[in-house]
Design an enzyme around this catalytic site. Structure first.
Site, PDB file in Angstrom:
ATOM      1  N   PRO A  70      -7.111   4.641  -5.881  1.00  0.00           N
ATOM      2  CA  PRO A  70      -6.993   3.199  -5.562  1.00  0.00           C
ATOM      3  C   PRO A  70      -7.008   2.793  -3.996  1.00  0.00           C
ATOM      4  O   PRO A  70      -8.070   1.655  -3.687  1.00  0.00           O
ATOM      5  CB  PRO A  70      -5.881   2.505  -6.183  1.00  0.00           C
ATOM      6  CG  PRO A  70      -4.729   3.841  -6.420  1.00  0.00           C
ATOM      7  CD  PRO A  70      -5.801   4.357  -6.029  1.00  0.00           C
ATOM      8  N   ASP A  71      -6.674   3.344  -2.925  1.00  0.00           N
ATOM      9  CA  ASP A  71      -6.268   3.685  -1.809  1.00  0.00           C
ATOM     10  C   ASP A  71      -8.407   2.937  -1.384  1.00  0.00           C
ATOM     11  O   ASP A  71      -8.404   2.746  -0.585  1.00  0.00           O
ATOM     12  CB  ASP A  71      -5.920   4.567  -1.097  1.00  0.00           C
ATOM     13  CG  ASP A  71      -6.372   5.488  -1.311  1.00  0.00           C
ATOM     14  OD1 ASP A  71      -6.739   6.030  -2.531  1.00  0.00           O
ATOM     15  OD2 ASP A  71      -6.160   6.659  -0.267  1.00  0.00           O
ATOM     16  N   ASP A  92       0.586  -0.947   0.078  1.00  0.00           N
ATOM     17  CA  ASP A  92      -0.046   0.106  -0.143  1.00  0.00           C
ATOM     18  C   ASP A  92       0.658   1.196   0.184  1.00  0.00           C
ATOM     19  O   ASP A  92       1.695   1.212   0.981  1.00  0.00           O
ATOM     20  CB  ASP A  92      -0.279   0.126   1.144  1.00  0.00           C
ATOM     21  CG  ASP A  92      -1.772   1.157   1.368  1.00  0.00           C
ATOM     22  OD1 ASP A  92      -1.563   1.572   0.213  1.00  0.00           O
ATOM     23  OD2 ASP A  92      -2.163   1.839   2.945  1.00  0.00           O
ATOM     24  N   CYS A  93       1.163   2.233  -1.256  1.00  0.00           N
ATOM     25  CA  CYS A  93       2.038   3.228  -1.139  1.00  0.00           C
ATOM     26  C   CYS A  93       1.025   4.576  -1.014  1.00  0.00           C
ATOM     27  O   CYS A  93       0.577   4.959  -2.222  1.00  0.00           O
ATOM     28  CB  CYS A  93       2.635   2.687  -2.738  1.00  0.00           C
ATOM     29  SG  CYS A  93       3.563   4.462  -2.794  1.00  0.00           S
TER      30      CYS A  93
END
Length: 259
Positions: free
Chosen positions: A108-109, A6-7
């Site tokens: 996307p998070d 998770d970036c």
């Protein structure tokens, strides 16, 4: 084993999932110039330190920073011999596609959090994530992300206040002993803490009124547990919601490949 990455804008989190539980969670600062070799050196050193036999076979990535995705792809391919799933790309299928305005690119998070929250709590949810931004994600009864709210993050607001007002110091986020501060630091801490409690309460009330259905509120992100002390803000707090959502999406794609 699955490596879930998770970036975010501030930090990048790596978690190893063995199909039943997360064996470890590693955190580093997000830096777009970090190479695949640098990722592996850092990752392998810490995994060895914790004594984990990491036989990675699959990688899934969620990144709000597009510039880091290329090197993370190279990292997965070079060192684990796999092509990673990247949330938001066409080849990465979602169990519940979002319902938003045509052409809208959802972070996307937010998609990952919605899937993770739905798998654990069902639909009709507001997911509040305290990250670089404070986001409110609305999850419909059927599990689809249907929109939300984006507000400045807590630390971002504090940093902006410190930068814009020379006389104001940098302070840590904490729950003050009382609302009325009697010194500068206490005044700032009270403003940030109770201001964000009011923000969460107010936004969630308005979402519920507009949605016109009973909804549960799920808190996540590093500061969720702190703000839960201020009021009855959340029905549940999920520290690993994003990582759980990544495992849900990975499992869905694996099943789709074999069907």
């Amino acid at each position: 084993m699955l490596l879930a990455i998770d970036c975010g804008n501030t930090n990048t989190v790596f978690s190893i999932w063995d199909g039943r539980s997360f064996l470890c969670t590693l955190r580093t600062s997000t830096h777009h110039a970090r190479t695949a070799d640098a990722y592996f050196t850092w990752f392998s050193t810490l995994v060895k330190h914790y004594g984990i036999e990491a036989n990675i076979t699959d990688v899934i990535i969620s990144s709000t920073v597009p510039r880091v995705v290329f090197n993370l792809r190279v990292f997965a391919d070079r060192f684990f011999g796999c092509r990673p799933l990247v949330v938001g790309k066409p080849e990465c299928l979602l169990p519940h596609p979002p319902r938003v305005d045509p052409g809208t690119q959802v972070g996307p998070d937010r998609l990952v959090n919605s899937e993770g929250a739905y798998e654990r709590h069902g639909g009709d949810l507001i997911v509040v994530d305290f990250g670089t931004a404070t986001t409110f994600d609305v999850v419909a009864q059927d599990g689809a992300y249907v929109g939300g709210v984006i507000a400045p993050g807590v630390n971002l607001s504090l940093e902006a206040l410190h930068m814009a007002a020379a006389a104001l110091p940098h302070v840590d986020v904490t729950k003050p002993q009382k609302v009325i501060g009697t010194n500068t630091v206490a005044c700032m801490q009270s403003g940030v803490f109770w201001g964000y409690v009011g923000l969460v309460n107010g936004v969630c009330e308005r979402i519920r009124a507009e949605y016109d259905r009973p909804m549960r509120i799920i808190g996540t992100g590093g500061l969720a547990s702190l703000f839960a002390q201020g009021d009855m803000l959340f029905d549940a707090i999920e520290d690993d919601l994003t990582m759980h959502g990544l495992t849900v999406i990975h499992d869905y794609n694996k099943k789709a490949q074999t069907s």
